[in-house]
Scaffold this active site. Structure first.
Site, short mmCIF file in Angstrom:
data_model
loop_
_atom_site.label_atom_id
_atom_site.label_comp_id
_atom_site.label_asym_id
_atom_site.label_seq_id
_atom_site.Cartn_x
_atom_site.Cartn_y
_atom_site.Cartn_z
N GLU A 1 -8.90 -1.24 -0.72
CA GLU A 1 -10.43 -1.79 -2.22
C GLU A 1 -10.60 -0.49 -2.15
OE1 GLU A 1 -9.54 -4.68 -1.78
OE2 GLU A 1 -10.91 -6.18 -1.23
N HIS B 1 -5.31 -5.33 -1.92
CA HIS B 1 -6.52 -5.42 -0.47
C HIS B 1 -5.92 -5.51 0.64
CE1 HIS B 1 -8.31 -8.07 -3.92
NE2 HIS B 1 -7.46 -8.84 -3.74
N GLY C 1 -8.47 -13.95 -8.10
CA GLY C 1 -8.18 -15.97 -7.30
C GLY C 1 -6.08 -16.27 -7.22
N SER D 1 -6.63 -7.69 -8.20
CA SER D 1 -6.40 -8.59 -7.60
C SER D 1 -5.80 -9.55 -7.75
CB SER D 1 -7.45 -9.68 -6.86
OG SER D 1 -6.70 -10.52 -5.69
N ALA D 2 -5.10 -11.20 -8.58
CA ALA D 2 -4.02 -11.66 -8.62
C ALA D 2 -3.50 -11.12 -9.70
CB ALA D 2 -4.17 -12.89 -8.55
#
Length: 235
Positions: free
Chosen positions: A194, A159, A90, A122-123
């Site tokens: 990724e 990413h 997020g 991710s975050a």
């Protein structure tokens, strides 16, 4: 002893949520029946309840239950007693802000360093580094500090994208942004593509997946490392 998976993403092209890494998580989470999920990053502004439901639907495939930290009256105690912890993707600034607001930074650092399994995507991966200064996210809120959990002695850029030589876009590349970071900061940065992840076990940090990662060190030419490379020398 730290037991951590730092994954670039929760979803790779053509697969469902966490699907690409579920076989790895089956082994990683073998001793946990329930996963404590921290939904604070709220991708696209999704509610904590809806985000937790999405995560639960993925983990049920490997027979794991999920409970959101927002469901607990005492989130610090929830972290201390968790069997395993997952922090999803997020907005990194929103996530970091909420962790500080709820006084969870120290609780997470202590709990994870004592061996509770931690999965970040991710975050949730950005916050494993020294700071969140190499996130790709917009600073839509202002956390009290950019300092993160420091589970690894470098920064992370999930990413990570290579320059598209066929594109007519003349804006900054991801590599340019990281070079800008190194004009003001000295810690190394790992560009995680990724479907790649870092497996942290004690002092060992190993690149996993099928793709190389791009390493940026202060005052050095960026270079690629192959899967199964040890990265604990980066400081």
């Amino acid at each position: 002893m730290k037991n951590i998976i730092i994954a670039s993403t929760s979803t790779v092209h053509g697969s469902g949520y966490l699907e690409y890494i579920l076989p790895e998580l089956t082994l990683f989470l073998k001793n946990a029946r329930t996963i404590l999920f921290i939904p604070y990053a709220r991708p696209s502004g999704i509610s904590h309840d809806d985000y937790t439901k999405k995560v639960a639907e993925a983990f049920v495939k490997i027979n794991k239950a999920v409970k959101g930290i927002h469901e607990f009256e005492n989130p610090i105690e929830a972290i201390k007693t968790a069997e395993a912890i997952f922090v999803g993707g997020g907005n990194t600034f929103v996530l970091t802000s909420q962790l500080y607001k709820n006084n969870l930074i120290e609780a997470l650092q202590t709990t994870i360093k004592n061996g509770t399994p931690y999965l970040g995507t991710s975050a949730g991966s950005n916050i494993c580094g020294l700071t969140i200064k190499t996130t790709n996210d917009m600073p839509i809120v202002y956390p009290p500090s950019f300092n993160a959990l420091a589970f690894v002695p470098f920064n992370i850029n999930p990413h990570y994208l290579d320059p598209d030589t066929d594109s007519t876009h003349m804006g900054e590349t991801r590599e340019t942004r990281i070079k800008e970071f190194h004009n003001f900061n000295t810690p190394p940065v790992i560009g995680l593509r990724e479907g790649s992840w870092l497996n942290v076990n004690g002092t060992s940090i190993v690149l996993k997946g099928t793709l190389t990662a791009r390493i940026f060190e202060y005052n050095k030419t960026p270079y690629e490392v192959e899967p199964e490379t040890q990265l604990n020398h980066l400081k």
